[in-house]
Design a protein around this motif. Structure first.
Motif: not given
Length: 276
Positions: A82-91, A122-136
């Motif tokens: 009965r639990q719903r999990a949410t995972v967040k990551a920042k690279v 949620g956004a499970q897959t994301r593209a980071a541009a060449k000049d991006a400092g991080s991706v979430e």
């Protein structure tokens, strides 16, 4: 007036039962943390490189790791019925001057059977541009069920593995240093998601082997993936659905009595009219 009093009593009785249900759920005692628990709650600063070496984390416990671009990073946490999990990551990505192009990062979650679970939000897959400092990235799973058909892919209680990695990037960028921040939270969805069946045991890989090993050496530490949720596994235990079912039945009975009294006649006449 009697009908009004009966209906008022029914409403008050239902309100008291609903209040009891809320109190039973909200007034559960919260264990006080001990010194050992405080030490254990320290945020992990590394990640595993496979399912077997996944770093154990608790819900709402932040974790960090320094790695190289192209590494597979693994964490594992317990998720109960009965639990719903949410995972967040920042690279945090390397400096733009050291990179040669955009990179696509992906966050995957697997259950105790190593089945990849779908993200409902949620956004499970994301593209980071060449000049991006991080991706979430983020992934919210379906509510964990206490039991499912053998052919179903429903999430079941047990260990849940989080995997973070890059899936597309220029070949020249492999090996560049990155920093990852990961945190998982769980929300109890209540008895509305309870089911009648339950597993004999949560899906925790290695539990049987660890149990036999503990029989030989009681002081040996258990694998990180075997850690239970705070308070232990609750699969198959009491559910607040029982109180709501009882409250609904009581209200239905009271409403039936009130309706009967309101629709029946005012009573038989004291005497028959003359000539009857």
């Amino acid at each position: 007036m009697r009908t009004v009093r009966i209906l008022t009593s029914a409403v008050l009785a239902g309100a008291s039962l609903f209040g009891l249900a809320g109190t039973a759920v909200a007034d559960s005692p919260t264990p006080s943390p001990s010194a050992s628990e405080g030490a254990e709650a320290a945020a992990p600063t590394e990640a595993g490189t496979s399912f077997r070496t996944a770093t154990a984390i608790k819900p709402d416990q932040p974790a960090t790791a320094d790695a190289s671009t192209g590494d597979y990073l693994y964490w594992v946490l317990p998720v109960d019925t009965r639990q719903r999990a949410t995972v967040k990551a920042k690279v945090t990505l390397p400096a733009a001057a050291a990179r040669h192009g955009a990179a696509t990062w992906q966050l995957d979650v697997y259950d105790g059977l190593r089945r990849r679970q779908a993200c409902v939000y949620g956004a499970q897959t994301r593209a980071a541009a060449k000049d991006a400092g991080s991706v979430e990235l983020s992934c919210t799973l379906r509510t964990v069920r206490g039991w499912a058909e053998p052919w179903a892919n429903d999430p079941l209680p047990g260990s849940y593995y989080v995997r973070l990695t890059v899936v597309d990037l220029p070949q020249e960028d492999l090996g560049l240093p990155v920093h990852a921040d990961v945190e998982a939270s769980v929300a109890d969805q209540g008895g509305a998601h309870a089911v009648d069946g339950r597993l004999a045991a949560p899906l925790v890989p290695g539990a049987a082997a660890a149990a036999s090993k503990d029989d030989e050496d009681a002081s040996s530490p258990r694998p990180a993936a075997l850690r239970e949720p705070d308070g232990g596994w609750s699969s198959g235990r009491w559910s607040d659905r029982w109180i709501w079912t009882a409250a609904g039945g009581a209200l239905a009975a009271l409403a039936g009595i009130a309706g009967y009294r309101a629709t029946r006649g005012r009573g038989r006449p004291s005497q028959l009219p003359p000539g009857a």
